[in-house]
Design a protein around this motif. Structure first.
Motif, short mmCIF file in Angstrom:
data_model
loop_
_atom_site.label_atom_id
_atom_site.label_comp_id
_atom_site.label_asym_id
_atom_site.label_seq_id
_atom_site.Cartn_x
_atom_site.Cartn_y
_atom_site.Cartn_z
N ASP A 1 2.71 -1.65 6.22
CA ASP A 1 2.95 -1.06 7.54
C ASP A 1 4.27 -1.50 8.15
O ASP A 1 4.77 -0.85 9.08
CB ASP A 1 1.81 -1.41 8.50
N ARG A 2 4.85 -2.58 7.63
CA ARG A 2 6.07 -3.12 8.23
C ARG A 2 7.34 -2.75 7.46
O ARG A 2 8.44 -2.85 8.02
CB ARG A 2 5.98 -4.65 8.32
N LEU A 3 7.23 -2.35 6.22
CA LEU A 3 8.43 -2.03 5.45
C LEU A 3 9.02 -0.70 5.91
O LEU A 3 8.31 0.21 6.32
CB LEU A 3 8.09 -1.95 3.96
N THR A 4 10.34 -0.59 5.82
CA THR A 4 11.01 0.62 6.27
C THR A 4 10.85 1.75 5.26
O THR A 4 10.76 1.51 4.05
CB THR A 4 12.50 0.35 6.52
N PRO A 5 10.80 2.99 5.73
CA PRO A 5 10.65 4.13 4.82
C PRO A 5 11.76 4.20 3.78
O PRO A 5 12.93 3.89 4.06
CB PRO A 5 10.70 5.33 5.77
N GLY A 6 11.39 4.62 2.57
CA GLY A 6 12.36 4.81 1.51
C GLY A 6 12.98 3.54 0.98
O GLY A 6 14.03 3.58 0.33
N SER A 7 12.33 2.39 1.20
CA SER A 7 12.95 1.11 0.83
C SER A 7 12.54 0.59 -0.54
O SER A 7 13.11 -0.39 -1.02
CB SER A 7 12.60 0.05 1.89
N LEU A 8 11.56 1.22 -1.19
CA LEU A 8 11.07 0.72 -2.47
C LEU A 8 11.45 1.66 -3.61
O LEU A 8 11.34 2.88 -3.48
CB LEU A 8 9.55 0.56 -2.44
N SER A 9 11.88 1.08 -4.73
CA SER A 9 12.25 1.86 -5.90
C SER A 9 11.23 1.79 -7.02
O SER A 9 11.27 2.60 -7.95
CB SER A 9 13.61 1.39 -6.44
N ARG A 10 10.35 0.82 -6.97
CA ARG A 10 9.27 0.73 -7.96
C ARG A 10 8.12 -0.05 -7.36
O ARG A 10 8.34 -1.02 -6.63
CB ARG A 10 9.75 0.06 -9.25
N VAL A 11 6.89 0.38 -7.67
CA VAL A 11 5.69 -0.30 -7.22
C VAL A 11 4.76 -0.47 -8.42
O VAL A 11 4.56 0.48 -9.19
CB VAL A 11 4.97 0.48 -6.10
N PHE A 12 4.20 -1.67 -8.57
CA PHE A 12 3.25 -1.98 -9.64
C PHE A 12 1.88 -2.27 -9.03
O PHE A 12 1.78 -3.06 -8.08
CB PHE A 12 3.67 -3.22 -10.42
N ILE A 13 0.84 -1.66 -9.57
CA ILE A 13 -0.54 -2.03 -9.27
C ILE A 13 -1.24 -2.16 -10.61
O ILE A 13 -1.68 -1.16 -11.20
CB ILE A 13 -1.25 -1.01 -8.36
N LEU A 14 -1.31 -3.36 -11.15
CA LEU A 14 -1.73 -3.57 -12.53
C LEU A 14 -3.06 -4.31 -12.58
O LEU A 14 -3.19 -5.43 -12.09
CB LEU A 14 -0.67 -4.38 -13.28
N PHE A 15 -4.05 -3.66 -13.18
CA PHE A 15 -5.37 -4.25 -13.40
C PHE A 15 -5.99 -4.76 -12.10
O PHE A 15 -6.48 -5.88 -12.02
CB PHE A 15 -5.29 -5.36 -14.46
N ALA A 16 -5.93 -3.92 -11.09
CA ALA A 16 -6.59 -4.26 -9.82
C ALA A 16 -8.10 -4.28 -10.01
O ALA A 16 -8.64 -3.67 -10.93
CB ALA A 16 -6.21 -3.22 -8.76
N ASP A 17 -8.78 -5.00 -9.12
CA ASP A 17 -10.24 -5.06 -9.17
C ASP A 17 -10.80 -3.65 -9.09
O ASP A 17 -10.53 -2.92 -8.13
CB ASP A 17 -10.75 -5.90 -8.00
N PRO A 18 -11.60 -3.21 -10.09
CA PRO A 18 -12.11 -1.83 -10.07
C PRO A 18 -13.26 -1.61 -9.10
O PRO A 18 -13.63 -0.46 -8.86
CB PRO A 18 -12.57 -1.61 -11.51
N TRP A 19 -13.83 -2.68 -8.57
CA TRP A 19 -14.98 -2.54 -7.68
C TRP A 19 -15.92 -1.45 -8.22
O TRP A 19 -16.06 -0.38 -7.66
CB TRP A 19 -14.53 -2.19 -6.25
N PRO A 20 -16.61 -1.73 -9.33
CA PRO A 20 -17.35 -0.68 -10.04
C PRO A 20 -18.56 -0.11 -9.30
O PRO A 20 -18.93 1.04 -9.55
CB PRO A 20 -17.79 -1.39 -11.34
#
Length: 228
Positions: free
Chosen positions: A116-135
């Motif tokens: 919520d605090r980062l400015t728009p268009g500021s990220l060039s890559r995002v990783f979400i790797l092996f997050a908890d699947p909450w099955p």
């Protein structure tokens, strides 16, 4: 002021007591690497000196092996790692204590207030790797890959930015594909089965993946932020 997230996408923040050396790193090193205080927006590139070529974000870095590899392989990129589990934060700090990586910063908490605090268009890559699947079905609202998260990432990621997802849970895989494929901001880059079955050369294995790979097959997904 941003309201606190209603549902946590992680379990506990603390496990066994930390080793004294890692607790000391949390007390002494972490403050200098953490996000700026306050509630207003900020440009993440301003966290780094010299200014980075790009800023990447890893959501849920675990013990930090992947983040450290990316930081070493891309010294001109600023990388922010978000992880609420303090044992993992302590492990990453131990890597940084052994050899400083000036292009790494840490958010040791729920990532959503940070988004919520980062400015728009500021990220060039995002990783979400092996997050908890909450099955369990009653816990699906805790999954970090969700319409709300994708909506916010769509704002934060510049045109052409890459979103990398990975899981070894087939239920979560179906969930991730369902949410990302129907989202207008993201396009799946896969053109052949090997694109999701084979880990790219610049995508090092995590400790979790190495432990799980004997029982389940990891799947690697890459999406790009469509032009606005």
């Amino acid at each position: 002021m941003t309201d606190a997230p209603k549902h946590r996408f992680y379990g506990r923040r603390k496990g066994r007591p930390l080793r004294p050396t890692r607790q000391s790193l949390l007390d002494t090193m972490l403050p200098a690497l953490s996000m700026p205080e306050g509630e207003g927006p900020f440009e993440p590139a301003s966290l780094f000196d010299p200014a980075p070529r790009e800023v990447w974000l890893e959501i849920g870095f675990g013990n930090g092996e992947h983040l450290v590899w990316q930081a070493d392989a891309n010294p001109d990129v600023g990388i922010i790692g978000a992880e609420p589990f303090l044992s993992g934060v302590g492990r990453l700090l131990s890597y940084l204590d052994e050899r400083p990586r000036p292009n790494v910063r840490i958010h040791a908490d729920d990532v959503r207030p940070l988004l919520d605090r980062l400015t728009p268009g500021s990220l060039s890559r995002v990783f979400i790797l092996f997050a908890d699947p909450w099955p369990k079905t009653r816990h699906h609202e805790r999954r970090i890959v969700s319409t709300a998260t994708l909506d916010r990432l769509a704002v934060l990621m510049r045109d052409g930015a890459e979103l990398r997802l990975a899981t070894d849970d087939m239920g979560y895989l179906r969930w991730m594909l369902e949410h990302t494929l129907r989202h207008p901001a993201f396009e799946w880059t896969a053109r052949r089965p090997g694109d999701w079955r084979e880990r790219p050369a610049d995508w090092p294995p995590t400790r979790y993946e190495q432990k799980a790979i004997t029982g389940r097959k990891p799947i690697y997904l890459s999406f790009v932020r469509r032009p606005r």
